[in-house]
Design a protein around this motif. Sequence first.
Motif, PDB file in Angstrom:
ATOM      1  N   GLY A  39       0.810  -1.213   0.000  1.00  0.00           N
ATOM      2  CA  GLY A  39       0.000   0.000   0.000  1.00  0.00           C
ATOM      3  C   GLY A  39       0.841   1.260   0.000  1.00  0.00           C
ATOM      4  N   ASN A  40       1.835   1.328   0.886  1.00  0.00           N
ATOM      5  CA  ASN A  40       2.691   2.507   0.930  1.00  0.00           C
ATOM      6  C   ASN A  40       3.595   2.592  -0.294  1.00  0.00           C
ATOM      7  N   GLY A  41       4.034   1.443  -0.785  1.00  0.00           N
ATOM      8  CA  GLY A  41       4.820   1.438  -2.023  1.00  0.00           C
ATOM      9  C   GLY A  41       4.004   1.947  -3.207  1.00  0.00           C
ATOM     10  N   LEU A  42       2.706   1.617  -3.224  1.00  0.00           N
ATOM     11  CA  LEU A  42       1.826   2.088  -4.296  1.00  0.00           C
ATOM     12  C   LEU A  42       1.666   3.601  -4.243  1.00  0.00           C
ATOM     13  N   ILE A  43       1.550   4.161  -3.041  1.00  0.00           N
ATOM     14  CA  ILE A  43       1.445   5.617  -2.905  1.00  0.00           C
ATOM     15  C   ILE A  43       2.708   6.303  -3.421  1.00  0.00           C
ATOM     16  N   ILE A  44       3.876   5.733  -3.099  1.00  0.00           N
ATOM     17  CA  ILE A  44       5.140   6.297  -3.583  1.00  0.00           C
ATOM     18  C   ILE A  44       5.186   6.256  -5.107  1.00  0.00           C
ATOM     19  N   ALA A  45       4.767   5.118  -5.687  1.00  0.00           N
ATOM     20  CA  ALA A  45       4.791   4.973  -7.141  1.00  0.00           C
ATOM     21  C   ALA A  45       3.837   5.946  -7.818  1.00  0.00           C
ATOM     22  N   ILE A  46       2.618   6.065  -7.280  1.00  0.00           N
ATOM     23  CA  ILE A  46       1.627   6.966  -7.877  1.00  0.00           C
ATOM     24  C   ILE A  46       2.088   8.414  -7.786  1.00  0.00           C
ATOM     25  N   PHE A  60       5.897  15.080   0.442  1.00  0.00           N
ATOM     26  CA  PHE A  60       5.970  14.716   1.858  1.00  0.00           C
ATOM     27  C   PHE A  60       5.239  13.402   2.126  1.00  0.00           C
ATOM     28  N   LEU A  61       4.144  13.180   1.408  1.00  0.00           N
ATOM     29  CA  LEU A  61       3.412  11.914   1.581  1.00  0.00           C
ATOM     30  C   LEU A  61       4.261  10.733   1.135  1.00  0.00           C
ATOM     31  N   SER A  62       5.034  10.898   0.067  1.00  0.00           N
ATOM     32  CA  SER A  62       5.933   9.830  -0.377  1.00  0.00           C
ATOM     33  C   SER A  62       6.985   9.534   0.684  1.00  0.00           C
ATOM     34  N   ASN A  63       7.533  10.583   1.281  1.00  0.00           N
ATOM     35  CA  ASN A  63       8.494  10.399   2.368  1.00  0.00           C
ATOM     36  C   ASN A  63       7.846   9.689   3.553  1.00  0.00           C
ATOM     37  N   PHE A  64       6.612  10.083   3.852  1.00  0.00           N
ATOM     38  CA  PHE A  64       5.906   9.471   4.977  1.00  0.00           C
ATOM     39  C   PHE A  64       5.623   7.991   4.705  1.00  0.00           C
ATOM     40  N   SER A  65       5.255   7.646   3.472  1.00  0.00           N
ATOM     41  CA  SER A  65       5.001   6.250   3.117  1.00  0.00           C
ATOM     42  C   SER A  65       6.277   5.422   3.204  1.00  0.00           C
ATOM     43  N   LEU A  66       7.394   5.985   2.725  1.00  0.00           N
ATOM     44  CA  LEU A  66       8.680   5.292   2.843  1.00  0.00           C
ATOM     45  C   LEU A  66       9.032   5.087   4.313  1.00  0.00           C
ATOM     46  N   THR A 244      -6.567  12.975   9.604  1.00  0.00           N
ATOM     47  CA  THR A 244      -6.966  11.635  10.056  1.00  0.00           C
ATOM     48  C   THR A 244      -5.755  10.826  10.512  1.00  0.00           C
ATOM     49  N   VAL A 245      -4.666  10.864   9.718  1.00  0.00           N
ATOM     50  CA  VAL A 245      -3.445  10.144  10.076  1.00  0.00           C
ATOM     51  C   VAL A 245      -2.851  10.699  11.371  1.00  0.00           C
ATOM     52  N   VAL A 246      -2.859  12.030  11.508  1.00  0.00           N
ATOM     53  CA  VAL A 246      -2.345  12.656  12.734  1.00  0.00           C
ATOM     54  C   VAL A 246      -3.136  12.199  13.950  1.00  0.00           C
ATOM     55  N   MET A 282      -0.264   0.417   8.415  1.00  0.00           N
ATOM     56  CA  MET A 282      -1.134  -0.168   7.394  1.00  0.00           C
ATOM     57  C   MET A 282      -2.274   0.780   7.035  1.00  0.00           C
ATOM     58  N   LEU A 283      -2.715   1.614   7.994  1.00  0.00           N
ATOM     59  CA  LEU A 283      -3.856   2.496   7.764  1.00  0.00           C
ATOM     60  C   LEU A 283      -3.507   3.683   6.887  1.00  0.00           C
ATOM     61  N   ASN A 284      -2.223   4.036   6.795  1.00  0.00           N
ATOM     62  CA  ASN A 284      -1.814   5.189   6.005  1.00  0.00           C
ATOM     63  C   ASN A 284      -2.285   5.115   4.556  1.00  0.00           C
ATOM     64  N   PRO A 285      -1.997   4.041   3.800  1.00  0.00           N
ATOM     65  CA  PRO A 285      -2.484   3.995   2.415  1.00  0.00           C
ATOM     66  C   PRO A 285      -3.999   3.909   2.322  1.00  0.00           C
ATOM     67  N   ILE A 286      -4.663   3.285   3.303  1.00  0.00           N
ATOM     68  CA  ILE A 286      -6.127   3.207   3.279  1.00  0.00           C
ATOM     69  C   ILE A 286      -6.733   4.598   3.400  1.00  0.00           C
ATOM     70  N   VAL A 287      -6.228   5.376   4.353  1.00  0.00           N
ATOM     71  CA  VAL A 287      -6.763   6.725   4.581  1.00  0.00           C
ATOM     72  C   VAL A 287      -6.542   7.608   3.357  1.00  0.00           C
ATOM     73  N   TYR A 288      -5.339   7.544   2.775  1.00  0.00           N
ATOM     74  CA  TYR A 288      -5.021   8.449   1.677  1.00  0.00           C
ATOM     75  C   TYR A 288      -5.643   8.013   0.350  1.00  0.00           C
ATOM     76  N   THR A 289      -6.078   6.772   0.233  1.00  0.00           N
ATOM     77  CA  THR A 289      -6.745   6.350  -1.001  1.00  0.00           C
ATOM     78  C   THR A 289      -8.258   6.465  -0.895  1.00  0.00           C
ATOM     79  N   LEU A 290      -8.818   6.220   0.285  1.00  0.00           N
ATOM     80  CA  LEU A 290     -10.269   6.281   0.445  1.00  0.00           C
ATOM     81  C   LEU A 290     -10.768   7.708   0.645  1.00  0.00           C
ATOM     82  N   ARG A 291      -9.973   8.572   1.273  1.00  0.00           N
ATOM     83  CA  ARG A 291     -10.418   9.917   1.604  1.00  0.00           C
ATOM     84  C   ARG A 291      -9.866  10.990   0.665  1.00  0.00           C
TER      85      ARG A 291
END
Length: 324
Positions: A39-46, A60-66, A244-246, A282-291
């Motif tokens: 999930g986090n790798g997908l966010i970095i790629a996108i 910054f989101l890519s850095n956070f996912s890494l 939400t992540v915070v 694990m919730l990081n990619p869920i939050v950023y893709t659903l919201r």
Amino acid sequence: MLNDTSVPEFILLGFSEFQEFRFLLFTTFLTIYLFTLLGNGLIIAISNLDVSLQIPMYFFLSNFSLLEMCYTSVTVPQLLGDFLTGTHAISFQTCITQMYFFFFFGTTEFLLLATMAYDRYLAICHPLQYPMLMDSRTCACLALSCWLSGFLTPFLPTAFISQLPYNSSNQINHFFCDTSPLIKLSTGNTFMADMMVFLVSAVVVLTSFLLTVTSYVLIVSTICRIPSASGRLKAFSTCASHLTVVTIFYGTVIFMYLCPRSGQASDMDKVVSVLYAVVTPMLNPIVYTLRNKDVKIALKKVVNQVKNTFLRQRRDVVAIPVLS
């Protein structure tokens, strides 16, 4: 700086009381870990493939996912290995190293969340100056500062803890080497180590928390002054995912520090640490893709591009004449 301890290795008790369910637990944690990495790798790629997402917020989101991928990789592989082998043993040097990197990535995460809140503050409260204030060089410097500060911060606490004597029990009632269970296990004077961990943690957590709260107070104040309801909704939606992540991250950390340190404190710490170190990444990619509408649109574009490329290659293969 490692102490000449008579304990060559520690035993991580982990979830040994649920030994009969270890394969079920192994499958569960492995699924969560793989989902976190994918999930986090997908966010970095996108964020890097889609041109529309190559802005400071998604940098910054890519850095956070890494960071989330690194953070969960400090503890979960060791836990999975313990479930498979049943040994639960970890050397003194490896234990200290694991504790250092857990502290390193945790500190960096606090600082990066505060930086992301500051980025949202500039974008919403100073939209005209935002492109100049948050250019690519500034973004790189801020991200590098977070990683470098996180790297340097654990040195003193780790040095103090590594010099403590451990010549009695070597059983740690946790699933990884955290500061609190290691200090409790020492037979020496732990006052300086306790104070160093407390002071460093307090400075990092309170500073990042105050910066984050201050940014969002100013953001909310600015949003409330927007005359139209649609404008307020659009402005708030740009920071809803990060907020939400915070909330999830700080909520689990505050709950961790507010747990009563009674006889069952270690058992409670293990449960809360699973939320803090395993579930939250694990919730990081869920939050950023659903919201986040932009991420969902970019994800659809990337999926369609991959699908079209695959179909085009398949047609080219079919079109190749077969030589008799």
